[in-house]
Structure formats: C-alpha cells, structure tokens
Write an enzyme that holds these catalytic residues in place. Sequence first.
Site, PDB file in Angstrom:
ATOM      1  N   TYR A 122       7.164  -9.771   7.343  1.00  0.00           N
ATOM      2  CA  TYR A 122       6.962  -8.333   7.498  1.00  0.00           C
ATOM      3  C   TYR A 122       7.547  -7.885   8.837  1.00  0.00           C
ATOM      4  O   TYR A 122       7.471  -8.619   9.831  1.00  0.00           O
ATOM      5  CB  TYR A 122       5.462  -7.991   7.510  1.00  0.00           C
ATOM      6  CG  TYR A 122       4.805  -7.970   6.153  1.00  0.00           C
ATOM      7  CD1 TYR A 122       4.826  -6.820   5.371  1.00  0.00           C
ATOM      8  CD2 TYR A 122       4.148  -9.095   5.656  1.00  0.00           C
ATOM      9  CE1 TYR A 122       4.207  -6.796   4.128  1.00  0.00           C
ATOM     10  CE2 TYR A 122       3.531  -9.075   4.412  1.00  0.00           C
ATOM     11  CZ  TYR A 122       3.567  -7.920   3.656  1.00  0.00           C
ATOM     12  OH  TYR A 122       2.952  -7.890   2.426  1.00  0.00           O
TER      13      TYR A 122
ATOM     14  N   ASP B   6       0.815  -1.220   0.000  1.00  0.00           N
ATOM     15  CA  ASP B   6       0.000   0.000   0.000  1.00  0.00           C
ATOM     16  C   ASP B   6       0.851   1.273   0.000  1.00  0.00           C
ATOM     17  O   ASP B   6       2.046   1.229   0.258  1.00  0.00           O
ATOM     18  CB  ASP B   6      -0.876   0.028   1.259  1.00  0.00           C
ATOM     19  CG  ASP B   6      -2.135  -0.800   1.089  1.00  0.00           C
ATOM     20  OD1 ASP B   6      -2.403  -1.245  -0.041  1.00  0.00           O
ATOM     21  OD2 ASP B   6      -2.825  -1.015   2.099  1.00  0.00           O
TER      22      ASP B   6
END
Lengths: 250, 250
Positions: free
Chosen positions: B113, B55
């Site tokens: 992540y 994003d």
Amino acid sequence: MEMERLKCTISYDGSGFAGFQVQPGQRTVQGILEKALEKIHKAEAIRIQASGRTDTGVHAVGQVIHFDTPLTIPEQNWKRAINALLPDDVWISHVEKVQDSFHARYSVKQKEYHYIVLNREDPDVFRQNYALHFPKRVNIEAIQAACRYLEGTHDFTTFSSAKSTVKGSKVRTLYHASCRKKENDIEFIFRGSGFLYNMVRIMVSALLDVGTGKRNPEDIPALLAAEERGKLGKTISPSGLYLWEVRYHE
Amino acid sequence: MEMERLKCTISYDGSGFAGFQVQPGQRTVQGILEKALEKIHKAEAIRIQASGRTDTGVHAVGQVIHFDTPLTIPEQNWKRAINALLPDDVWISHVEKVQDSFHARYSVKQKEYHYIVLNREDPDVFRQNYALHFPKRVNIEAIQAACRYLEGTHDFTTFSSAKSTVKGSKVRTLYHASCRKKENDIEFIFRGSGFLYNMVRIMVSALLDVGTGKRNPEDIPALLAAEERGKLGKTISPSGLYLWEVRYHE
C-alpha cells in the site's frame, strides 16, 4: 460608502462545475464564489468580475477575479475568510487590494493556458478529468515546428469555434506557443494577448494532427490565411485545459 | 464444461465508488466489473474474487481479481474486451490465464500500500481525492525511525479499527515500512503479509503524530505491545490510500 477593490487569484478543479459563469440551476465557479462572498457580506449580493469565462470541465491554476467591498477586513485576513466558505474544489491562493482602475477583465495584458496530453497506450484512471488521453505516437519536433508558425500576430478565425458569437477583430498575438514531452505527458503552453472561443483546444487538436502526420507544420500559414471558421471543427476535451496565469498591465 | 481461470490486474479511482464490494443500490468496483463480465458472457452472471476489499474512496493501482469463464477468447483479446465495457474510472491493465490452484485472495503472498500526503500550507484543488492535505511541518527522520519499529512480525491489534470484526490472529509481518519526501509530498510505503482493517490509515495517522512531535518514535514498541483496539482511534482520510501491488506465491 467607501469601497475597496480586491483582486483574487483562484484555482479550481473544473470537473465538478458547469463552467465559470453563473447559470440558473447549475453549479458554477462564479455562483460558488458569489455565494461565499454574500455570506461574508451579511446576505448582501456581491458581483465578481473575472479575467474571462472558462467552459465546463476546464481547470484554472491562476484565474483572476475582482470585486468591490464596503468591509474593512485587513488584506491578510481575506484569504482565510473566503476559503473557509468555499468547497474543496475552489481555492483562493492570493488576495490583494488594488486601485479602482484595475479590472480583472479589461486590464488583462496576457493570458497563459496549458494543455496536458497523456501520450501512452493505457489511460490513467486517476487523470481522466485532468489530461487528454491520446495513445497515438506523435512527432514532437513536427509539433514544435508548427508552434513556431502559430506564434506572432495573426487573424485566428480558423482556430476559433464556429459557435463563437464574438464580434470584432479576430486578430490576436500569440507571444509563446510550445510543446514539450515529460515522461508520458505532452505539455502545450500558449501565452497570448487574448484567446478566441475554444482557440486553445482547436490549436491543440490541429497540432496533434501535425504530430501524427495528418498535417504538416508548413500547413499552418495557409490555415491561418484561410480565415475560415469551423475549418478545424474538432474541439477536443476540456479535461487537459488549464487557465494557468493572467498577467496585468502595471 | 471446460472452464478457464483468468487473473486480472486492475486500477481504479476510488473517488466515485462506495468501495470495492457489491452492495445493493451502490456503485461499487465489483458491481461494475461483474456487470461488464456478464455482458461478455451473454447475461450469464460471473462472480469475481479479489485480493481483498478496499473501502469507499480508497484507490487501486494494482488490485488483483480472478474469475472463471467457459469462453475461449484468446488471452491477448480479453483486456480490450473488458476495458471496452468499463467506465473511465476502472481499467484492466493486465489479463493472464492461470492455474485453477490460483486464488486472488488465498494465494496472496504480500500486499503493498502507498499513502500520499500533501505537506504544504495550501491545499491542491486537483488532488482533493488523491492525497491527504496535512499542512503542519513534520520531521521526516522521526517518522522514518518510527517506521523501523513497525517493521517485522508483530500483533497489530493496536493498529486495527475498533470496528474490525475479523476473528483470529492479529499477527502480521510488515516487510517494509518507509516514508520519503518528494517536493511537497510525503509518500508512505508499506509492504506486508497482510493488513488488518484500516491498519494502513491508522499507522499513517500515528506516524504523522510522530512527525509533529505528538509522539516519539520510541513509543511504537509500547503501542504494539498494548494490543488494544481503538487505542489509536483516528482513521484518516481514504483519499491518500492506494492498494499499489499484490504479489502471489509462484
């Protein structure tokens, strides 16, 4: 009207500013600060004085400013009041009331600058604005030897920008000049009585030349003695440069 | 025409991008990469495939893409050729030739992540885009206990965005979820078979609630069992989020 003088220590990310000093139509640190203070003072213009300017892209960890105010806000509330009106890339870390004899520029005793170099083959996308990427292998001991020649009281004309318009003496005292390797970073530290225009960036450029063997540490005394502006033309990137601390006379 | 498939590992600073995926009129990572590849291929459009999108504002240390090329450039020259055409905020750290059976998205085995939180009172002007500023005091041990409840194979519907349009199973395996304090930073690490939309950011938000005592570690199993999208509405800042590594089946 009774006025109070406030001393503020501020940090800013220089990446998004056209330098410190107000310029029409440009986003500057001084402009942002004065706009915030104007809001606090109900649209009354407030002029700030800084320890000195910083150029476009140059960062500050401990820049110092002062301003005079007729407001009687308690000292401990000022920090929050100003920070609430500042964008994310400027931050007041400390506010204190000072004597009227204090002046952010004229009372400076020493300034400390740091310059950070990323010394590895690949650049780091997260530090493009925060360190100079310098992929060549360097000899840290040679740079440290050169730093010792820079320390002391000298005429630093050779290490000032040819564009400098400052009149008067170019004699400054460098109390401390050093360089150390931390993982892939080379950190330069300079502390002095004052610095000429672009002096830190020109010193680092010359010191990196020493690191790669293009110059010898022993060349520094002759370079200083030459007192020739523009002799060391290359002014390297502002990205690695941080105004780290300003110390004042008690 | 003989085609070769190339796998590239790339890092990017998400601050300056409207996310990964191409969008008309927006600066995106995919757009920048495909433009560079088009130049190398003499104006022939090259389509890249990534391990997944990121994003707006999300960073990548080890995103992986692949593309097919008719050019016969030696493997070791590709990295320099592409990097020479990329802006400072994207960098190819590794290029290798792979079998046609390799697919950057469909061959993914695990993704990792990291999420970085600056946990101190004052923000850091230099890290506004690189860490979430969270000034409240947190209990790291409680967060670590909650992480252990998240590990394993679960339906993660509760930890996915209400905006998610993904159809099919919401069951994922989280092989590793942890949190450690390093000076003023809290670093979260998640490694899993796959992640739902906004899943990491929603997990970190819930874990910070555990850290401040708003929730208990023992609430996690019930939250998972609820399988209710949007139950944990708050999706925190993309600034602290890094796609750290993508691992593939051999």
